[in-house]
Scaffold this active site. Sequence first.
Site, PDB file in Angstrom:
ATOM      1  N   LYS A 206     -56.000 -32.483  64.929  1.00  0.00           N
ATOM      2  CA  LYS A 206     -55.386 -31.319  65.537  1.00  0.00           C
ATOM      3  C   LYS A 206     -54.727 -31.766  66.832  1.00  0.00           C
ATOM      4  O   LYS A 206     -55.380 -32.329  67.713  1.00  0.00           O
ATOM      5  CB  LYS A 206     -56.454 -30.277  65.824  1.00  0.00           C
ATOM      6  CG  LYS A 206     -55.879 -29.010  66.417  1.00  0.00           C
ATOM      7  CD  LYS A 206     -56.936 -27.944  66.486  1.00  0.00           C
ATOM      8  CE  LYS A 206     -56.354 -26.635  66.950  1.00  0.00           C
ATOM      9  NZ  LYS A 206     -57.398 -25.605  67.052  1.00  0.00           N
ATOM     10  N   ARG A 216     -51.717 -17.650  69.830  1.00  0.00           N
ATOM     11  CA  ARG A 216     -52.465 -17.250  71.031  1.00  0.00           C
ATOM     12  C   ARG A 216     -52.121 -15.816  71.429  1.00  0.00           C
ATOM     13  O   ARG A 216     -52.964 -15.114  71.976  1.00  0.00           O
ATOM     14  CB  ARG A 216     -52.210 -18.249  72.160  1.00  0.00           C
ATOM     15  CG  ARG A 216     -52.819 -19.599  71.836  1.00  0.00           C
ATOM     16  CD  ARG A 216     -52.678 -20.615  72.951  1.00  0.00           C
ATOM     17  NE  ARG A 216     -53.098 -21.930  72.482  1.00  0.00           N
ATOM     18  CZ  ARG A 216     -52.945 -23.058  73.165  1.00  0.00           C
ATOM     19  NH1 ARG A 216     -52.382 -23.033  74.363  1.00  0.00           N
ATOM     20  NH2 ARG A 216     -53.362 -24.199  72.652  1.00  0.00           N
ATOM     21  N   LYS A 229     -55.364 -27.926  76.616  1.00  0.00           N
ATOM     22  CA  LYS A 229     -56.422 -28.416  75.720  1.00  0.00           C
ATOM     23  C   LYS A 229     -56.306 -29.933  75.506  1.00  0.00           C
ATOM     24  O   LYS A 229     -56.825 -30.467  74.531  1.00  0.00           O
ATOM     25  CB  LYS A 229     -56.358 -27.656  74.392  1.00  0.00           C
ATOM     26  CG  LYS A 229     -56.538 -26.136  74.560  1.00  0.00           C
ATOM     27  CD  LYS A 229     -56.736 -25.410  73.242  1.00  0.00           C
ATOM     28  CE  LYS A 229     -56.956 -23.913  73.485  1.00  0.00           C
ATOM     29  NZ  LYS A 229     -57.210 -23.163  72.232  1.00  0.00           N
ATOM     30  N   LYS A 260     -52.792 -30.502  61.647  1.00  0.00           N
ATOM     31  CA  LYS A 260     -52.288 -29.309  62.322  1.00  0.00           C
ATOM     32  C   LYS A 260     -51.617 -29.684  63.630  1.00  0.00           C
ATOM     33  O   LYS A 260     -52.243 -30.401  64.413  1.00  0.00           O
ATOM     34  CB  LYS A 260     -53.478 -28.384  62.576  1.00  0.00           C
ATOM     35  CG  LYS A 260     -53.164 -27.115  63.322  1.00  0.00           C
ATOM     36  CD  LYS A 260     -54.449 -26.355  63.555  1.00  0.00           C
ATOM     37  CE  LYS A 260     -54.177 -25.077  64.317  1.00  0.00           C
ATOM     38  NZ  LYS A 260     -55.387 -24.323  64.563  1.00  0.00           N
ATOM     39  N   SER A 286     -48.371 -21.092  63.531  1.00  0.00           N
ATOM     40  CA  SER A 286     -47.631 -19.885  63.921  1.00  0.00           C
ATOM     41  C   SER A 286     -46.222 -20.179  64.412  1.00  0.00           C
ATOM     42  O   SER A 286     -45.270 -19.498  64.037  1.00  0.00           O
ATOM     43  CB  SER A 286     -48.430 -19.128  64.980  1.00  0.00           C
ATOM     44  OG  SER A 286     -48.691 -19.949  66.105  1.00  0.00           O
ATOM     45  N   TYR A 325     -48.653 -18.784  56.850  1.00  0.00           N
ATOM     46  CA  TYR A 325     -48.476 -17.330  56.990  1.00  0.00           C
ATOM     47  C   TYR A 325     -47.483 -16.807  55.958  1.00  0.00           C
ATOM     48  O   TYR A 325     -47.331 -15.605  55.794  1.00  0.00           O
ATOM     49  CB  TYR A 325     -48.031 -16.993  58.418  1.00  0.00           C
ATOM     50  CG  TYR A 325     -49.046 -17.457  59.448  1.00  0.00           C
ATOM     51  CD1 TYR A 325     -50.215 -16.734  59.651  1.00  0.00           C
ATOM     52  CD2 TYR A 325     -48.870 -18.643  60.158  1.00  0.00           C
ATOM     53  CE1 TYR A 325     -51.174 -17.174  60.558  1.00  0.00           C
ATOM     54  CE2 TYR A 325     -49.812 -19.092  61.062  1.00  0.00           C
ATOM     55  CZ  TYR A 325     -50.967 -18.357  61.260  1.00  0.00           C
ATOM     56  OH  TYR A 325     -51.918 -18.802  62.147  1.00  0.00           O
TER      57      TYR A 325
END
Length: 337
Positions: A206, A216, A229, A260, A286, A325
């Site tokens: 990731k 988010r 992060k 990802k 997203s 999605y």
Amino acid sequence: MQDKTHLVDEITGHRRMRRNRKADWTRRLVQESRLTVDDLIWPVFIVPGSNILDPIPAMPGVNRMSVDKLVEAAKEAADLGIPAIATFPNIEMELRDETGSNALEANNLINQATIAVKKAVPNIGMITDVALDPFTSHGHDGILRGDEIVNDETVEQVVKAAILQAEAGSDIISPSEMMDGRIGAIRRGLDAAGHQNVGIMSYATKFASGYYGPYREAISTAGLLKGDKNSYYISPANGMEAIRDAALDVEEGADMLMVKPGLPYLDICWRLKENFGLPTFAYQVSGEYTQIKAAAMNGWIDGERVMMETLLCFKRAGCDGVLTYFAIEAARKLAKG
Ligand code: PBG
């Protein structure tokens, strides 16, 4: 008669790539990769309450759903043949705290959703995440002490959350928080609690990515996140490091691997598949979804075509499937043929 060789033939000899491309039937015959509905995992956002379909502005066409609506959506997904859904909760602000303690409530939103879907639609797979970011008041995936996301304490919490998710009926635990040692710890925890049949799909690689922005917004962590992060996700610059990280997850007992984001990291998909041979999935995240939707809404690209092209490219890159999605839209299109 003089034997007149064309210029092109001097270069190609008798090799002509276009012979196999000349007609629809030859193209179908030589097609190497195929996308089917079996390749799709549908990530969904859940909210508390009932009868809620709440559009996410940064993700046109995607709604946050209350559990009752999720159950209806899961039925549709199952009817279309989509094998599994992956749930992400938008937890009430009052329930978020420093340590993400709501993750340890047996009846929290994510577990309620699992219980309801498993009851109504038993034949769809439920994949649940154990990262703490939906539950923390600071938006980080782990427990924050001072400036540090503390590794081992987070792992302990994540293992407990995983066991509760398994108890609620989750089929696959999918840890996305990138703490060291989590896969082995979750495996031992699940086994000790009698959940030998619950699998682990590791977010093995990731990356610290700008593509997560709309997600988010969707789970309301955007405004909360302090700092970044980078101390636990992988740098977009590092491919070898990603392979080493995934190797640990394989050793620790991951059943499936995930990459990802997706499209900018197809090289990682390929390398994971080649190195480990495990079922390998990409998460078309997203921001990737939003880019395609936004351009399509402006009439700048053919959105449906680009959707299908990107999904097929994951297959070509060695993926066994894609979290996307677009799952419902793509499944409908595949059903039409
Ligand atoms: C965090 C998490 C992220 C996504 C799912 N879980 C990334 C983040 O907020 O840092 C991103 C999914 C997406 O962008 O579609 N555990």
